[in-house]
Design a protein around this motif. Structure first.
Motif, PDB file in Angstrom:
ATOM      1  N   ALA A  21     -13.131  -4.835   3.964  1.00 55.22           N
ATOM      2  CA  ALA A  21     -12.628  -5.096   2.630  1.00 55.22           C
ATOM      3  C   ALA A  21     -11.115  -5.265   2.676  1.00 55.22           C
ATOM      4  N   LYS A  22     -10.606  -6.161   1.849  1.00 55.90           N
ATOM      5  CA  LYS A  22      -9.175  -6.388   1.836  1.00 55.90           C
ATOM      6  C   LYS A  22      -8.467  -5.230   1.157  1.00 55.90           C
ATOM      7  N   ALA A  23      -7.418  -4.760   1.785  1.00 52.24           N
ATOM      8  CA  ALA A  23      -6.625  -3.714   1.166  1.00 52.24           C
ATOM      9  C   ALA A  23      -5.860  -4.300  -0.013  1.00 52.24           C
ATOM     10  N   PRO A  24      -5.549  -3.469  -1.031  1.00 53.33           N
ATOM     11  CA  PRO A  24      -4.731  -3.967  -2.126  1.00 53.33           C
ATOM     12  C   PRO A  24      -3.415  -4.504  -1.580  1.00 53.33           C
ATOM     13  N   ARG A  25      -2.911  -5.557  -2.229  1.00 53.06           N
ATOM     14  CA  ARG A  25      -1.659  -6.127  -1.761  1.00 53.06           C
ATOM     15  C   ARG A  25      -0.541  -5.114  -1.953  1.00 53.06           C
ATOM     16  N   ALA A  26       0.076  -4.741  -0.857  1.00 48.68           N
ATOM     17  CA  ALA A  26       1.161  -3.775  -0.892  1.00 48.68           C
ATOM     18  C   ALA A  26       1.846  -3.834   0.453  1.00 48.68           C
ATOM     19  N   ALA A  27       3.013  -3.210   0.526  1.00 53.66           N
ATOM     20  CA  ALA A  27       3.688  -3.108   1.811  1.00 53.66           C
ATOM     21  C   ALA A  27       2.916  -2.112   2.652  1.00 53.66           C
ATOM     22  N   GLN A  28       2.187  -2.601   3.629  1.00 55.21           N
ATOM     23  CA  GLN A  28       1.274  -1.745   4.382  1.00 55.21           C
ATOM     24  C   GLN A  28       2.055  -0.945   5.418  1.00 55.21           C
ATOM     25  N   GLU A  29       2.893  -0.060   4.928  1.00 52.52           N
ATOM     26  CA  GLU A  29       3.741   0.739   5.797  1.00 52.52           C
ATOM     27  C   GLU A  29       3.685   2.187   5.355  1.00 52.52           C
ATOM     28  N   ILE A  30       3.804   3.055   6.340  1.00 44.60           N
ATOM     29  CA  ILE A  30       3.919   4.480   6.059  1.00 44.60           C
ATOM     30  C   ILE A  30       5.401   4.802   5.944  1.00 44.60           C
ATOM     31  N   THR A  31       5.802   5.322   4.814  1.00 39.78           N
ATOM     32  CA  THR A  31       7.209   5.637   4.586  1.00 39.78           C
ATOM     33  C   THR A  31       7.384   7.136   4.374  1.00 39.78           C
ATOM     34  N   GLU A  33       9.031   8.410   2.025  1.00 38.26           N
ATOM     35  CA  GLU A  33       8.867   8.659   0.592  1.00 38.26           C
ATOM     36  C   GLU A  33       7.379   8.782   0.238  1.00 38.26           C
ATOM     37  N   GLY A  34       6.555   7.902   0.841  1.00 36.86           N
ATOM     38  CA  GLY A  34       5.121   7.968   0.566  1.00 36.86           C
ATOM     39  C   GLY A  34       4.508   9.268   1.036  1.00 36.86           C
ATOM     40  N   ILE A  35       4.904   9.714   2.237  1.00 34.43           N
ATOM     41  CA  ILE A  35       4.389  10.980   2.757  1.00 34.43           C
ATOM     42  C   ILE A  35       4.835  12.142   1.880  1.00 34.43           C
ATOM     43  N   ALA A  36       6.094  12.123   1.455  1.00 35.76           N
ATOM     44  CA  ALA A  36       6.596  13.199   0.602  1.00 35.76           C
ATOM     45  C   ALA A  36       5.823  13.264  -0.713  1.00 35.76           C
ATOM     46  N   ARG A  37       5.553  12.084  -1.289  1.00 34.85           N
ATOM     47  CA  ARG A  37       4.793  12.069  -2.547  1.00 34.85           C
ATOM     48  C   ARG A  37       3.372  12.563  -2.318  1.00 34.85           C
ATOM     49  N   GLY A 121      -2.357   6.640  -8.742  1.00 35.80           N
ATOM     50  CA  GLY A 121      -2.230   5.707  -7.631  1.00 35.80           C
ATOM     51  C   GLY A 121      -2.246   6.389  -6.271  1.00 35.80           C
ATOM     52  N   ASP A 122      -2.048   5.584  -5.238  1.00 42.77           N
ATOM     53  CA  ASP A 122      -2.060   6.059  -3.853  1.00 42.77           C
ATOM     54  C   ASP A 122      -0.656   5.905  -3.279  1.00 42.77           C
ATOM     55  N   PRO A 123      -0.009   6.994  -2.913  1.00 43.25           N
ATOM     56  CA  PRO A 123       1.343   6.890  -2.348  1.00 43.25           C
ATOM     57  C   PRO A 123       1.414   6.037  -1.081  1.00 43.25           C
ATOM     58  N   LEU A 124       0.287   5.877  -0.399  1.00 41.39           N
ATOM     59  CA  LEU A 124       0.243   5.050   0.809  1.00 41.39           C
ATOM     60  C   LEU A 124      -0.624   3.814   0.571  1.00 41.39           C
ATOM     61  N   ARG A 125      -0.536   3.270  -0.608  1.00 42.14           N
ATOM     62  CA  ARG A 125      -1.378   2.132  -0.969  1.00 42.14           C
ATOM     63  C   ARG A 125      -1.175   0.982   0.019  1.00 42.14           C
ATOM     64  N   GLY A 126      -2.291   0.423   0.464  1.00 38.27           N
ATOM     65  CA  GLY A 126      -2.242  -0.665   1.412  1.00 38.27           C
ATOM     66  C   GLY A 126      -2.300  -0.220   2.853  1.00 38.27           C
ATOM     67  N   VAL A 127      -2.128   1.076   3.097  1.00 40.47           N
ATOM     68  CA  VAL A 127      -2.231   1.614   4.456  1.00 40.47           C
ATOM     69  C   VAL A 127      -3.690   1.952   4.705  1.00 40.47           C
ATOM     70  N   HIS A 128      -4.238   1.454   5.793  1.00 38.55           N
ATOM     71  CA  HIS A 128      -5.665   1.615   6.058  1.00 38.55           C
ATOM     72  C   HIS A 128      -6.041   3.089   6.207  1.00 38.55           C
ATOM     73  N   ALA A 129      -7.251   3.400   5.761  1.00 37.26           N
ATOM     74  CA  ALA A 129      -7.765   4.770   5.805  1.00 37.26           C
ATOM     75  C   ALA A 129      -9.124   4.765   6.490  1.00 37.26           C
ATOM     76  N   ARG A 194      -4.694   7.636   8.198  1.00 36.74           N
ATOM     77  CA  ARG A 194      -4.030   6.495   7.589  1.00 36.74           C
ATOM     78  C   ARG A 194      -3.156   5.825   8.647  1.00 36.74           C
ATOM     79  N   THR A 195      -3.392   4.534   8.913  1.00 37.95           N
ATOM     80  CA  THR A 195      -2.636   3.827   9.931  1.00 37.95           C
ATOM     81  C   THR A 195      -2.141   2.500   9.389  1.00 37.95           C
ATOM     82  N   GLU A 196      -1.051   2.033   9.978  1.00 39.00           N
ATOM     83  CA  GLU A 196      -0.483   0.756   9.576  1.00 39.00           C
ATOM     84  C   GLU A 196      -1.165  -0.417  10.260  1.00 39.00           C
ATOM     85  N   ARG A 197      -1.921  -0.144  11.284  1.00 38.95           N
ATOM     86  CA  ARG A 197      -2.542  -1.219  12.047  1.00 38.95           C
ATOM     87  C   ARG A 197      -3.543  -1.969  11.192  1.00 38.95           C
ATOM     88  N   SER A 198      -3.427  -3.264  11.136  1.00 40.41           N
ATOM     89  CA  SER A 198      -4.283  -4.071  10.274  1.00 40.41           C
ATOM     90  C   SER A 198      -5.692  -4.160  10.823  1.00 40.41           C
TER      91      SER A 198
END
Length: 439
Positions: A21-31, A33-37, A121-129, A194-198
């Motif tokens: 399934a296609k991930a929601p369009r987002a910057a598929q990066e772990i940041t 800020e995302g981890i802190a949230r 929402g998901d703080p890591l939106r777009g990052v694969h799970a 959660r990984t950034e790898r597509s």
């Protein structure tokens, strides 16, 4: 590190499997800020998305759950037999008291008002799970015909680095359960990696897997293995009679069929997406439209269809349909309860989902005693190593368990205490969070 084949295709709740399934369009990066949230959400209770499959589970529910994974132990379903055991009546099969939507009415029915924005929402939106592992523990038996309460929260967030996927986040969610009197019964903790790898780069990864027909002799071997299986039942397995290196025997599960998946859903329900029929399905499509994809007739259907529709499965990059990781978890549990006998207690079990189990695959479930000791000072216990291995020799689901056994010298099993000696679900979840916070 669990690889991305570990329940690849499983949805974030661990119930369904929308691989590809296609991930929601987002910057598929772990940041950072995302981890802190994400970490700021630890411990905030939230309700389960849909009601439990069984609100007041009784003997029929116990039987249906056990049948869904092929368990015929009369302790779960024969009231006359169970009355003669140390439990003096029926108790639920261990897989019943766990996450997803089998049992458990929410203790907290809405996110606290002052936390709603934080939980949106998901703080890591777009990052694969990827649903990669499950850890469970049981502290007391579930008796029939009572209500079950549950409490759910994020319990751990760990920032990881790996050669395979670079930066990754291990996201642990927890569900704890209590009976109608408030006594904690069990907990289940699920790991999403959660990984950034597509995932798109992996679409051809499973193309080389060959699904070969069985010979008559191979089917006969499997049938003979089934015929030799039986629960130990009323014959106690005393702690003094067990030694490191002892084998738990083996169970065979397969060859996997779509019928097995149907039977699984009859007992376990349809999971947290609330998969339903007809009018109820139409309502569900308005609630979670991204969970539905169109078939060759342009008809929308649930992503869980990858478990019974080969074409949907091929769209996800797989050669054919495949099981749920949780099915294999119940098979490991089944091996433990068959081996240990009715007087023992399955305390803990952990497993990882490392590869797909395709329709047509056969899993051989095996175990070995790895440790023989007194747990918490006075509880005769054994730790066992567990594996599910397919006909290609691939370990798809390694695991481990802790079993409390009766003792000739020390007497019957003494049930374990909930974490931290907790007496409420809120205290239990707090103790679990403290456990996951440790390095």
């Amino acid at each position: 590190m669990v690889t991305d084949t570990a329940a690849a295709g499983q949805a974030r709740d661990g119930d369904s499997a929308p691989a590809g399934a296609k991930a929601p369009r987002a910057a598929q990066e772990i940041t950072d800020e995302g981890i802190a949230r994400l970490r700021s959400r630890i411990g905030i209770p939230e309700p389960n998305p849909v009601p439990p499959h069984y609100r007041r589970p009784g003997p029929d529910a116990f039987r249906q759950v056990a049948m869904s994974y092929g368990d015929d132990n009369p302790l779960w379903c024969d009231e006359e037999y169970a009355a003669g055991t140390r439990w003096n009546g029926l108790i639920a099969p261990p897989p019943m008291v766990g996450g997803d939507t089998i049992v458990g009415e929410d203790e907290v029915t809405a996110v606290p008002a002052d936390k709603r924005e934080l939980m949106r929402g998901d703080p890591l939106r777009g990052v694969h799970a990827f649903y990669s592992a499950s850890s469970r523990e049981w502290w007391a038996p579930l008796r029939p015909d009572g209500r079950v309460r549950r409490r759910n929260a994020l319990v751990g967030v760990h920032d990881k680095q790996s050669e395979f996927a670079g930066r990754a986040v291990h996201e642990w969610t927890g569900q704890v359960f209590a009976d109608g009197a408030g006594r904690p019964l069990a907990g289940q903790y699920k790991l999403m990696i959660r990984t950034e790898r597509s995932k798109a780069r992996e679409r051809g990864k499973y193309a080389g897997i060959k699904l070969s027909p069985y010979t008559d002799e191979q089917i006969d071997e499997i049938e003979a293995s089934y015929a030799a299986e039986a629960p130990r039942g009323a014959t106690p397995r005393y702690w003094e009679d067990v030694a490191v290196g002892d084998e738990l025997g083996s169970l065979v599960k397969g060859p996997l069929t779509v019928t097995d998946m149907v039977c699984w859903h009859v007992g376990m329900g349809m999971g947290i997406y609330g998969v339903s029929a007809l009018r109820l399905a139409a309502r569900n499509r308005t609630r979670i439209p991204r969970f539905f994809h169109r078939d060759e007739l342009n008809v929308p259907d649930v992503m869980q269809r990858v478990h019974w529709d080969p074409e949907f499965a091929r769209r996800s990059g797989n050669p054919t349909t495949f099981d749920y990781g949780r099915m294999r978890e119940t098979w490991l549990i089944h091996l433990c309860t068959d081996w240990m006998g009715d007087d023992a207690w399955l305390w803990k079990l952990r497993c990882e989902f490392r590869a797909f189990n395709y329709v047509g695959d056969t899993q051989w479930i095996r175990g070995t005693v790895a440790r023989h000791y007194l747990a918490e000072g006075d509880r005769p216990a054994v730790d066992v190593e567990l594996t599910a291995t397919n006909q290609r020799g691939q370990v798809t689901t390694p695991g481990s368990a802790t079993i409390l056994l009766p003792s000739r010298e020390r007497g019957p099993v003494l049930l374990p205490d909930p974490p931290g000696g907790a007496s409420t679900l809120a205290e239990t979840l707090d103790a679990v969070i403290d456990r996951f916070a440790r390095p």
